[in-house]
Design an enzyme around this catalytic site. Sequence first.
Site, PDB file in Angstrom:
ATOM      1  N   SER A 189       0.843  -1.187   0.000  1.00 31.99           N
ATOM      2  CA  SER A 189       0.000   0.000   0.000  1.00 31.99           C
ATOM      3  C   SER A 189       0.880   1.239   0.000  1.00 31.99           C
ATOM      4  O   SER A 189       2.105   1.149   0.127  1.00 31.99           O
ATOM      5  CB  SER A 189      -0.923   0.008   1.221  1.00 31.99           C
ATOM      6  OG  SER A 189      -0.173   0.362   2.355  1.00 31.99           O
ATOM      7  N   LYS A 190       0.219   2.394  -0.105  1.00 34.31           N
ATOM      8  CA  LYS A 190       0.959   3.650  -0.253  1.00 34.31           C
ATOM      9  C   LYS A 190       1.918   3.918   0.895  1.00 34.31           C
ATOM     10  O   LYS A 190       2.896   4.623   0.730  1.00 34.31           O
ATOM     11  CB  LYS A 190      -0.019   4.813  -0.403  1.00 34.31           C
ATOM     12  CG  LYS A 190      -0.617   4.841  -1.796  1.00 34.31           C
ATOM     13  CD  LYS A 190      -1.320   6.145  -2.072  1.00 34.31           C
ATOM     14  CE  LYS A 190      -1.927   6.120  -3.467  1.00 34.31           C
ATOM     15  NZ  LYS A 190      -3.314   6.516  -3.501  1.00 34.31           N
ATOM     16  N   ARG A 191       1.612   3.348   2.066  1.00 35.03           N
ATOM     17  CA  ARG A 191       2.517   3.643   3.189  1.00 35.03           C
ATOM     18  C   ARG A 191       3.894   2.967   2.988  1.00 35.03           C
ATOM     19  O   ARG A 191       4.863   3.317   3.640  1.00 35.03           O
ATOM     20  CB  ARG A 191       1.887   3.278   4.528  1.00 35.03           C
ATOM     21  CG  ARG A 191       1.875   1.839   4.851  1.00 35.03           C
ATOM     22  CD  ARG A 191       1.001   1.530   6.061  1.00 35.03           C
ATOM     23  NE  ARG A 191       0.578   0.147   6.008  1.00 35.03           N
ATOM     24  CZ  ARG A 191       1.282  -0.852   6.494  1.00 35.03           C
ATOM     25  NH1 ARG A 191       2.435  -0.632   7.067  1.00 35.03           N
ATOM     26  NH2 ARG A 191       0.826  -2.095   6.396  1.00 35.03           N
ATOM     27  N   HIS A 192       3.962   1.982   2.079  1.00 35.45           N
ATOM     28  CA  HIS A 192       5.249   1.338   1.802  1.00 35.45           C
ATOM     29  C   HIS A 192       6.065   2.099   0.768  1.00 35.45           C
ATOM     30  O   HIS A 192       7.262   1.895   0.630  1.00 35.45           O
ATOM     31  CB  HIS A 192       5.031  -0.094   1.291  1.00 35.45           C
ATOM     32  CG  HIS A 192       4.309  -0.959   2.263  1.00 35.45           C
ATOM     33  ND1 HIS A 192       3.009  -1.351   2.087  1.00 35.45           N
ATOM     34  CD2 HIS A 192       4.713  -1.490   3.442  1.00 35.45           C
ATOM     35  CE1 HIS A 192       2.641  -2.090   3.114  1.00 35.45           C
ATOM     36  NE2 HIS A 192       3.648  -2.186   3.946  1.00 35.45           N
TER      37      HIS A 192
END
Length: 493
Positions: A260-263
């Site tokens: 996801s975007k947090r990665h």
Amino acid sequence: MSEVRVRIAPSPSGNLHVGTARTALFNFLFAKKNNGKFILRIEDTDADRTSQEYIDNIFDSLKALGLNWDEGPDVGGPYGPYTQSERFDIYPVYVQKLLESGFAYECFCTPEELEQEKEEATAAKKAYVYSKKCENLTEEEKAQLRAQGRKPAIRFNIAKAQKAFYETSILKFDDLVKGELQMDTDLLGDFVIQKSNGAPTYNFAVVIDDALMKITHVIRGEDHISNTYKQILIFKALGFEVPEFGHLGMILAPDRSKLSKRHGATAVSDFVKQGYLTEALINFVALLGWAPSDGEEIKPVDKIAADFRIREISSSNSIFEYDKLKWMNSHYIKALPIETLKEMLKPYLAQYDLSELSDAQYTKMVELTREPLTLLSDITDAVPYFFGGANVMVDAEVQSEVLDTDDSQQVLTAFAQQAVSWDWTEESLHDKLEVFRGEFKEKGIKPKVTMWAIRAAVSGRTRGADMVGLLEVLGKDIVIARVKNAIKQESKI
Ligand code: GLU
């Protein structure tokens, strides 16, 4: 054997995700390998989540990755239209067929009634399946419900299809990637194929389109496996040939959670913005589940296509290693011809006034700074000192630790005096610097210290592009002006 026809069918509810790019690539490779056709279909049945911006992003990203389609919304083809919202007059025809053959029925249940069924199932600790309450409504009952203003959804009758085509409720199929898969279709529940507003559901539209577009192999993510059982039953009930299916493992983040975007970036266009090359990205995603037979991981798509075998795709999940992608990216950057690289770097140099440099100087600057680039965007911070004329930003630490020392001041004062008369060519600068360092060595100043002082004065940093190259690109006037600026008032000449 009939022509191989595969498709990628993204829903435009976001920018093209790398996972979808991988699915597209494996379909594309499978088509190439089998002299087949690769088709793009836009699945925009969910109007609320769809936008033209996302559709454009999907087109642009696939093209940038070199995954060009043979048939699709823009290029057309014999089985168009290739956008589901333009096919809304097709789906009801097939719904009608299923109603007539008894494989589907009208369901008048309200959302509240369905919610109650679900709550009862939860309370009884049972997996929820629709009660089939509406399966056997009489014409009269239906007319009454209609008179109340209720609009029916249409449900697929699983048990009916099971009985017609299989001996048991266990449905098996041979997955191209995962081998034999099976499920007890009693657990599926009679699912909706057409909503009460007349819109087809995903599972229904996808079957009609795959059938009418003569798709022979459906290759997609394993999150669709439970849908595949439903879809096989619909293919059967409509008398269509069932395609072969291949389900790819999921792509997980390095921490094993859903990517996801947090990665980091997840959309192809975000990777591109960050300075990844599409060649690196496509090479990298090919390795998420597939391995080259010769172990050579860096490979352009046409070489991968020659080596690609769908049955060799790993059935397990793959980890998206951003570091490995970076490593590949730096490799692809190194391999770029200088003129291409010069063009590709320009968007990342927007904050500088490129007109300060001649084309020859710009070329030289790129040659001097390309080696350590992992991302194209790394260039932004690598080159500020090539711009700004006599002014250069000096890091505070460099000022106090390097420039302000007595040794450095001595070096810079001598440099400013001597360099005015130097020939400003690569060869001459090389020789002159060597002699210059030698003189200071005799005075007890290490060559390293001498070079640091000059570098710090000229670039504001202690590390960076090759010194001779840097001096050459900046030119004598700017170099001497910067060195003079670095000399403290009291020791100024
Ligand atoms: N529109 C579906 C998705 O984006 C496609 C699934 C399929 O390939 O059938 O997940």
